[in-house]
Design a protein around this motif. Structure first.
Motif, short mmCIF file in Angstrom:
data_model
loop_
_atom_site.label_atom_id
_atom_site.label_comp_id
_atom_site.label_asym_id
_atom_site.label_seq_id
_atom_site.Cartn_x
_atom_site.Cartn_y
_atom_site.Cartn_z
N GLU A 133 0.81 -1.22 0.00
CA GLU A 133 0.00 0.00 0.00
C GLU A 133 0.84 1.27 0.00
O GLU A 133 0.48 2.26 -0.65
CB GLU A 133 -0.95 0.00 1.20
N ARG A 137 0.52 4.30 -2.74
CA ARG A 137 0.33 5.71 -2.37
C ARG A 137 1.43 6.58 -2.95
O ARG A 137 1.17 7.67 -3.47
CB ARG A 137 0.25 5.87 -0.85
N ASN A 140 0.82 7.14 -6.57
CA ASN A 140 -0.29 8.06 -6.79
C ASN A 140 0.09 9.51 -6.55
O ASN A 140 -0.54 10.41 -7.08
CB ASN A 140 -1.48 7.68 -5.92
#
Length: 182
Positions: A133, A137, A140
């Motif tokens: 994760e 992130r 992104n």
């Protein structure tokens, strides 16, 4: 323009449309009577035969990912890939994926087929694993990844180009036009 359908590819819309047109003529022949039925059956057979002969099975080829870039953390990857693009004068295709992504395998399969693979094999192909994760992130923050899988592109001059293509069902024509422009 190549048409892909049901594991086969046709070079051009004309050849692909021979199949549906041949079937329509066949149904028309079944509903007809007399001499016209024989003519329609013959035309239908020719159309369906042309459709079948021209169809070629999709050829899947192995994708070759650049291992020196694929193992880098996301934060430094884009800059390093841009440097490699400039130094090697080769465009870069960044393939964002994750182990939990069910559509990533579908996109990888689409990248390994025929015309797309023919274009990609002359480029640096980088697999960016966003399974964790924190990596997702971080990616992104750099690029607008609406979903996975996603593709981003860096041209020969090291410039990150838009748009970022997301999803396994991205139009083949869009992918091919971007790859040709690189």
């Amino acid at each position: 323009m190549d048409i892909e359908f049901a594991g086969f590819v046709w070079e051009g819309v004309f050849w692909f449309l021979l199949g549906p047109v041949g079937l329509l003529i066949l149904f028309w022949a079944v509903l007809s009577e007399g001499r016209s039925q024989n003519v329609l059956l013959a035309v239908s057979a020719i159309a369906l035969l042309g459709f079948a002969i021209v169809a070629e099975p999709l050829q899947h080829r192995e994708l070759r990912f650049d291992s020196s870039l694929s193992d880098l953390p996301v934060e430094g990857l884009i800059d390093r890939a841009a440097t490699e693009a400039r130094s090697q004068e080769r465009p870069v295709v960044l393939y964002f994926r994750a182990d939990w992504c069910s559509h990533c395998e579908e996109l990888e399969e689409r990248l390994s087929v025929g015309g797309v693979n023919d274009l990609i094999k002359s480029m640096l192909l980088v697999r960016v694993d966003l399974t964790r994760e924190d990596e997702y992130r971080a990616a992104n923050e750099i690029l607008p990844l609406a979903s996975l899988p996603a593709l981003a592109f860096i041209d020969r001059k090291g410039r990150l180009l838009g748009p970022v293509l997301t999803g396994a069902e991205m139009p083949r024509s869009a992918l091919l036009s971007i790859l040709r422009a690189l």
